[in-house]
Design a protein around this motif. Structure first.
Motif, PDB file in Angstrom:
ATOM      1  N   ASN A 164     -27.735  44.228 -18.364  1.00  0.00           N
ATOM      2  CA  ASN A 164     -27.601  42.955 -18.927  1.00  0.00           C
ATOM      3  C   ASN A 164     -26.414  42.315 -18.396  1.00  0.00           C
ATOM      4  OD1 ASN A 164     -28.670  40.928 -20.469  1.00  0.00           O
ATOM      5  ND2 ASN A 164     -27.388  41.518 -22.167  1.00  0.00           N
ATOM      6  N   LEU A 165     -26.105  42.460 -17.084  1.00  0.00           N
ATOM      7  CA  LEU A 165     -24.976  41.934 -16.412  1.00  0.00           C
ATOM      8  C   LEU A 165     -25.482  40.847 -15.447  1.00  0.00           C
ATOM      9  CD1 LEU A 165     -22.802  45.022 -15.702  1.00  0.00           C
ATOM     10  CD2 LEU A 165     -22.466  43.218 -17.493  1.00  0.00           C
ATOM     11  N   GLU A 166     -25.201  39.450 -15.520  1.00  0.00           N
ATOM     12  CA  GLU A 166     -25.917  38.634 -14.664  1.00  0.00           C
ATOM     13  C   GLU A 166     -24.754  38.256 -13.512  1.00  0.00           C
ATOM     14  OE1 GLU A 166     -28.434  37.212 -14.762  1.00  0.00           O
ATOM     15  OE2 GLU A 166     -29.716  38.023 -16.650  1.00  0.00           O
ATOM     16  N   THR A 167     -25.455  38.102 -12.344  1.00  0.00           N
ATOM     17  CA  THR A 167     -24.432  37.918 -11.137  1.00  0.00           C
ATOM     18  C   THR A 167     -25.305  36.488 -10.266  1.00  0.00           C
ATOM     19  OG1 THR A 167     -25.743  39.330  -9.879  1.00  0.00           O
ATOM     20  CG2 THR A 167     -23.718  40.083 -10.694  1.00  0.00           C
ATOM     21  N   ILE A 168     -24.565  36.021  -9.396  1.00  0.00           N
ATOM     22  CA  ILE A 168     -25.115  34.959  -8.643  1.00  0.00           C
ATOM     23  C   ILE A 168     -25.514  35.358  -7.271  1.00  0.00           C
ATOM     24  CG2 ILE A 168     -24.662  32.666  -7.543  1.00  0.00           C
ATOM     25  CD1 ILE A 168     -23.065  32.112  -9.954  1.00  0.00           C
ATOM     26  N   TYR A 169     -26.580  35.355  -6.807  1.00  0.00           N
ATOM     27  CA  TYR A 169     -27.062  35.761  -5.531  1.00  0.00           C
ATOM     28  C   TYR A 169     -27.147  34.401  -4.730  1.00  0.00           C
ATOM     29  CZ  TYR A 169     -29.586  37.514  -1.413  1.00  0.00           C
ATOM     30  OH  TYR A 169     -29.886  37.722  -0.129  1.00  0.00           O
ATOM     31  N   PHE A 170     -26.325  34.360  -3.568  1.00  0.00           N
ATOM     32  CA  PHE A 170     -26.260  33.112  -2.571  1.00  0.00           C
ATOM     33  C   PHE A 170     -26.850  33.373  -1.451  1.00  0.00           C
ATOM     34  CE2 PHE A 170     -23.926  30.021  -0.037  1.00  0.00           C
ATOM     35  CZ  PHE A 170     -24.532  28.921  -0.943  1.00  0.00           C
ATOM     36  N   ASP A 171     -28.157  32.980  -1.060  1.00  0.00           N
ATOM     37  CA  ASP A 171     -28.290  33.161   0.359  1.00  0.00           C
ATOM     38  C   ASP A 171     -27.661  32.086   1.139  1.00  0.00           C
ATOM     39  OD1 ASP A 171     -29.766  33.224   2.795  1.00  0.00           O
ATOM     40  OD2 ASP A 171     -31.718  33.828   1.706  1.00  0.00           O
ATOM     41  N   ALA A 172     -26.918  32.342   2.080  1.00  0.00           N
ATOM     42  CA  ALA A 172     -26.270  31.293   2.692  1.00  0.00           C
ATOM     43  C   ALA A 172     -27.123  30.855   3.836  1.00  0.00           C
ATOM     44  CB  ALA A 172     -24.810  31.908   3.226  1.00  0.00           C
ATOM     45  N   TYR A 173     -27.975  31.623   4.448  1.00  0.00           N
ATOM     46  CA  TYR A 173     -28.766  30.952   5.414  1.00  0.00           C
ATOM     47  C   TYR A 173     -29.605  30.145   4.894  1.00  0.00           C
ATOM     48  CZ  TYR A 173     -31.835  31.146   9.521  1.00  0.00           C
ATOM     49  OH  TYR A 173     -32.660  30.810  10.569  1.00  0.00           O
ATOM     50  N   ALA A 174     -30.265  30.132   3.657  1.00  0.00           N
ATOM     51  CA  ALA A 174     -31.254  29.400   3.002  1.00  0.00           C
ATOM     52  C   ALA A 174     -30.666  28.130   2.887  1.00  0.00           C
ATOM     53  CB  ALA A 174     -31.807  29.855   1.862  1.00  0.00           C
ATOM     54  N   THR A 175     -29.095  27.695   2.818  1.00  0.00           N
ATOM     55  CA  THR A 175     -28.568  26.544   2.353  1.00  0.00           C
ATOM     56  C   THR A 175     -27.588  25.794   3.474  1.00  0.00           C
ATOM     57  OG1 THR A 175     -26.748  27.622   1.305  1.00  0.00           O
ATOM     58  CG2 THR A 175     -28.542  27.186  -0.052  1.00  0.00           C
ATOM     59  N   ASP A 176     -27.784  26.294   4.576  1.00  0.00           N
ATOM     60  CA  ASP A 176     -26.943  26.011   5.658  1.00  0.00           C
ATOM     61  C   ASP A 176     -27.186  24.536   6.383  1.00  0.00           C
ATOM     62  OD1 ASP A 176     -28.678  26.311   7.544  1.00  0.00           O
ATOM     63  OD2 ASP A 176     -27.382  27.394   8.973  1.00  0.00           O
ATOM     64  N   TYR A 177     -28.173  23.910   5.660  1.00  0.00           N
ATOM     65  CA  TYR A 177     -28.591  22.519   6.034  1.00  0.00           C
ATOM     66  C   TYR A 177     -27.561  21.571   5.432  1.00  0.00           C
ATOM     67  CZ  TYR A 177     -30.978  23.334   1.803  1.00  0.00           C
ATOM     68  OH  TYR A 177     -31.598  23.514   0.375  1.00  0.00           O
ATOM     69  N   PHE A 178     -26.875  22.177   4.391  1.00  0.00           N
ATOM     70  CA  PHE A 178     -25.825  21.250   3.702  1.00  0.00           C
ATOM     71  C   PHE A 178     -24.671  21.177   4.558  1.00  0.00           C
ATOM     72  CE2 PHE A 178     -27.902  22.240  -0.341  1.00  0.00           C
ATOM     73  CZ  PHE A 178     -28.066  21.020  -0.835  1.00  0.00           C
TER      74      PHE A 178
END
Length: 457
Positions: free
Chosen positions: A68-82
């Motif tokens: 029951n521990l929540e973390t954030i997963y951030f796929d950098a490659y999927a957002t590098d259009y920003f």
């Protein structure tokens, strides 16, 4: 038969049940570190491409979710259009806080964080936000973040020649906005930690596949905007690749020293079996892959797996490269027909070796296919003459090496070797009698089959 590697399937009840190299212990160590360190943390977990960083993160997140521990997963490659990852980070943090702090908990902290994030976002984003909104309207951004993007973008329209002048005039205001943002983030992180007894943790993956400028910009944002007490970043990276990005962007600088300014800790993802205990490693992975590919019954798939495992360890190839070796052999056994030198289901060890060389040392493999490699050159480039195997491997390497010598030696070299009374040449004498016809074409024959189809890099 199958020719594609298996997709990672994570058992929610036992996420690390099929993990390699003691990585469950590694995850437990990460958990303990994050649990007991209250300061800001930026941990770089280093591994070459193809060593299972993403699979590890999936197992680790499943383990945490099980608790029951929540973390954030951030796929950098999927957002590098920003142009700037600030919006995505802020939106993910707010989403996690809304999930963990339900029933009115931390309402004030959530509201304050959102307000300060909007203020900082306005001052950072400019045209980049409008680009982000365009991407959102095209479905490139998850719907959960679209509202955040719109709110942060509200009122951002002054894109013109006076922008720099305004930034200079508003420097104090922007500095104050940044200070308030970091304070609000620290408060929100404290609430999250209080609720789940675990820090606000952001796992960043695929950073080493991004554009160099975006990757380094993301590291800068982490350092200057999100480096507050109670927030932990775990970045899964190929460190050498990130250092090459630094040199690409900044020229001939000390990339290793430059990277150090972004991280609290640097650690390698385990890729060896601990010597003092039994854990799954390359050998076990090869056995599992042999079962997955479903080789014909006439193929001794366990012997094939053993051979690939031995050569994989000798050449220190990655898990993804091991999968490519198995794909290469699977294609061979699916497509080959009996040839003039052997039945297609015999000589499994040659397939194990040649497929490994095709993946790991393609230049040498091409020379073997062309018949342009001497025995001396082959051993100089592979160091296989230094390979020592105990009886427990059930893999008679000395006999196999004698076959290789027979295939690769010139007529004069072979004649000289078999006439040498040295005991070490006794196997070669026997092999040269058994495999005399067309001996110098055997390797080329197998290579020609392995070259008929190319797998994606």
């Amino acid at each position: 038969m199958k020719i594609n590697p298996p997709k990672a399937i994570i058992d929610e009840k036992d996420p690390f049940g099929h993990a390699l190299f003691g990585r469950k212990d590694f995850a437990d160590s990460l958990n303990n570190l994050l649990l007991h360190v209250e300061e800001s943390l930026v941990i770089f977990v280093n591994a070459p491409w193809g060593e299972g960083k993403t699979t590890f993160s999936e197992m680790w997140r499943a383990q945490l979710k099980q608790r029951n521990l929540e973390t954030i997963y951030f796929d950098a490659y999927a957002t590098d259009y920003f142009d700037d990852p600030f919006v995505s980070f802020s939106g993910e943090i707010l989403e996690l806080a809304n999930k963990k702090l339900s029933d009115g908990k931390g309402l004030l902290e959530r509201r304050e964080f959102k307000e300060t994030a909007v203020e900082v976002g306005k001052r950072l984003a400019g045209l980049a936000i409008k680009v982000g909104l365009r991407a959102a309207s095209l479905g490139a951004v998850e719907s959960a973040h679209v509202d955040e993007l719109k709110e942060i973008a509200t009122g951002v329209s002054e894109i013109g020649a006076d922008v720099i002048e305004k930034k200079i005039e508003n420097y104090g205001v922007e500095k104050d906005a940044l200070k308030k943002f970091k304070e609000s983030l620290a408060k929100l992180a404290a609430k999250v930690r209080e609720e789940q007894k675990f820090p606000l943790t952001i796992i960043v993956d695929e950073l080493d596949r991004c554009r160099p400028d975006f990757a380094l910009g993301l590291l800068e944002r982490i350092k200057h905007l999100f480096d507050v007490e109670g927030v932990a970043f775990v970045l899964l990276v190929n460190r050498k690749q990130i250092e090459s990005y630094i040199r690409t962007v900044y020229g001939n600088v000390d990339a290793e020293a430059y990277l150090l300014k972004f991280g609290s800790l640097f650690v390698d993802l385990p890729n060896r079996v601990p010597e003092n205990r039994h854990e799954n490693g390359r050998k076990e992975y090869c056995q599992a892959l042999a079962s997955h590919y479903g080789f014909p019954q006439a193929v001794d798939s366990q012997f094939l797996a053993k051979g690939i495992g031995i050569f994989a360890s000798h050449f220190d190839i990655t898990l993804r490269e091991i999968e490519k070796v198995f794909t290469t052999t699977a294609i061979y056994y699916s497509s080959a027909t009996p040839g003039p030198y052997s039945n297609k289901f015999e000589n499994v060890w040659q397939m194990a070796l040649l497929a490994t060389l095709k993946v790991k040392h393609p230049s040498l493999f091409d020379l073997l296919a062309a018949g342009k490699v001497s025995a001396t050159q082959f051993y100089q480039e592979t160091n296989l003459d230094q390979l020592k195997l105990g009886n427990e491997h059930g893999f008679d390497w000395e006999w196999m090496k004698a076959q290789l010598d027979n295939y690769l030696m010139t007529d004069d070299e072979l004649k000289k070797a078999v006439e040498n009374p040295d005991e070490r040449n006794s196997q070669l004498r026997q092999v040269s009698q058994e495999f005399r016809a067309g001996r110098t074409k055997v390797i080329q024959h197998f290579c020609s089959y392995l070259n008929r189809f190319s797998i994606k890099p």
